[in-house]
Scaffold this active site. Structure first.
Site, PDB file in Angstrom:
ATOM      1  N   LYS A 293       5.520   0.527   9.336  1.00 33.91           N
ATOM      2  CA  LYS A 293       5.335   1.941   9.674  1.00 33.91           C
ATOM      3  C   LYS A 293       6.646   2.479  10.233  1.00 33.91           C
ATOM      4  O   LYS A 293       7.603   1.751  10.448  1.00 33.91           O
ATOM      5  CB  LYS A 293       4.230   2.124  10.724  1.00 33.91           C
TER       6      LYS A 293
ATOM      7  N   SER B 157      -2.840   6.657   6.128  1.00 31.05           N
ATOM      8  CA  SER B 157      -2.170   5.581   6.848  1.00 31.05           C
ATOM      9  C   SER B 157      -3.006   5.145   8.042  1.00 31.05           C
ATOM     10  O   SER B 157      -3.338   5.963   8.910  1.00 31.05           O
ATOM     11  CB  SER B 157      -0.784   6.036   7.330  1.00 31.05           C
TER      12      SER B 157
ATOM     13  N   SER C 101       0.844  -1.202   0.000  1.00 33.71           N
ATOM     14  CA  SER C 101       0.000   0.000   0.000  1.00 33.71           C
ATOM     15  C   SER C 101       0.874   1.244   0.000  1.00 33.71           C
ATOM     16  O   SER C 101       2.101   1.177   0.110  1.00 33.71           O
ATOM     17  CB  SER C 101      -0.909   0.013   1.240  1.00 33.71           C
TER      18      SER C 101
ATOM     19  N   SER D  52       0.904   3.692   2.272  1.00 33.02           N
ATOM     20  CA  SER D  52       0.935   4.360   3.581  1.00 33.02           C
ATOM     21  C   SER D  52       2.313   4.886   3.962  1.00 33.02           C
ATOM     22  O   SER D  52       2.421   5.734   4.844  1.00 33.02           O
ATOM     23  CB  SER D  52       0.416   3.415   4.669  1.00 33.02           C
TER      24      SER D  52
END
Length: 298
Positions: free
Chosen positions: A145, A246, A88, A90
């Site tokens: 992350k 996100s 993705s 994010s």
């Protein structure tokens, strides 16, 4: 899926390893003894006759051949490096969809590949690290992350998209340094996203901000109506670099130490999937390779 593959890899390694050991120290010696007995009764053995007297089963031969390879893959994947795909956006602009990254598994301690029990402490996460971890609400799914909040920190996120960190034991919440804002090539809802340099701990990186989205984070808020989180001991606060796109700790909470998988350190290949609306190619087939993205993650 990753846990299932790890379990299968461990089982295959154990099975082929047992067969390899039995062949090396039991079965091969029995065959040699049998051939020696026959050779003592003859003037020599024809090679074709040897295979008939003491044949090696195909499954034994294959197991002996693949065991060293499977064992090496298991050791490297479980304790050194593991490849991951970015699914993705994010973490844009740092990581793009189609990036394949290497994750340093030993960065935060060596863990067994099945139950993830800590075997050896080899390091601690640092603020600013790009971390792969098992999603707390569904540990079978891996997330990636940036580590923003350490245990004991108070994290605030303002309507102006400013992160403020108050480390444990201090009384001042210091805004994270932002600079060099400029419009990027990335868009959302037809509008360009702002690219900003951020300095988090000792790590310089870039983030994306949607200046049109000014609403509060409809998020996981221990204090109702306040975008402030106090990170518990043994936990971490994670955020994506694409701040307005996100699903991270602002929405689902904190990441336990036990859920950490490793630190993302490099991009080993990067595929692009740009195609026209009339393209007949399946969406999973890449249209090119972004060679300029291969290397360490910046």
């Amino acid at each position: 899926m990753a846990d299932t593959f790890s379990l299968i890899l461990v089982i295959v390694t154990l099975v082929t390893g047992v067969i390899w050991a039995l062949e090396k120290w039991v079965w091969s010696k029995k065959r040699q003894q049998k051939m020696a007995e026959v050779e003592a009764q003859t003037n020599g053995l024809d090679p074709k006759l040897v295979n008939k007297i003491a044949p090696q089963s195909w499954w034994v031969e294959n197991s002996v051949s693949i065991f060293p390879v499977i064992a090496l893959v298991l050791v490297v994947r479980s304790f050194i490096f593991e490849p991951f795909q970015i699914p993705s956006g994010s973490m844009m602009p740092t990581l793009l969809v189609g990036d394949f990254i290497l994750v340093e598994k030993y960065a935060y301690g060596l863990k067994d590949p099945v139950w993830h029990t800590q075997l050896l402490d080899t390091g601690k996460p640092q603020r600013g690290d790009i971390v792969v971890f098992r999603y707390p609400l569904n540990p079978s799914v891996d997330y990636i992350k940036r580590l923003v909040g350490m245990p004991g920190d108070t994290i605030r996120y303002t309507r102006e998209k400013q992160v403020c960190i108050q480390p444990a034991g201090t009384s001042v919440c210091k805004p994270v340094a932002l600079s060099n804002a400029k419009w990027s090539e990335f868009v959302q809802a037809g509008r360009p996203l702002l690219r900003v340099d951020e300095k988090l701990g000792g790590v310089d990186h870039k983030i994306l901000i949607n200046t049109q989205r000014m609403d509060d984070v409809a998020a996981y808020k221990p204090r109702s109506g306040v975008s402030e989180w106090i990170v518990p001991e043994g936990h971490y606060f994670m955020m994506g670099d694409n701040r307005d796109n996100s699903a991270d700790s602002r929405y689902w909470g904190f990441v336990p130490q036990a859920n950490l998988v490793g630190k993302a350190v490099a991009i080993w290949i990067s595929f692009e999937f740009d195609r026209g609306a009339d393209s007949a190619l399946p969406s999973w087939i890449p249209t090119g390779v972004r060679f300029n993205r291969i290397g360490s993650i910046k």
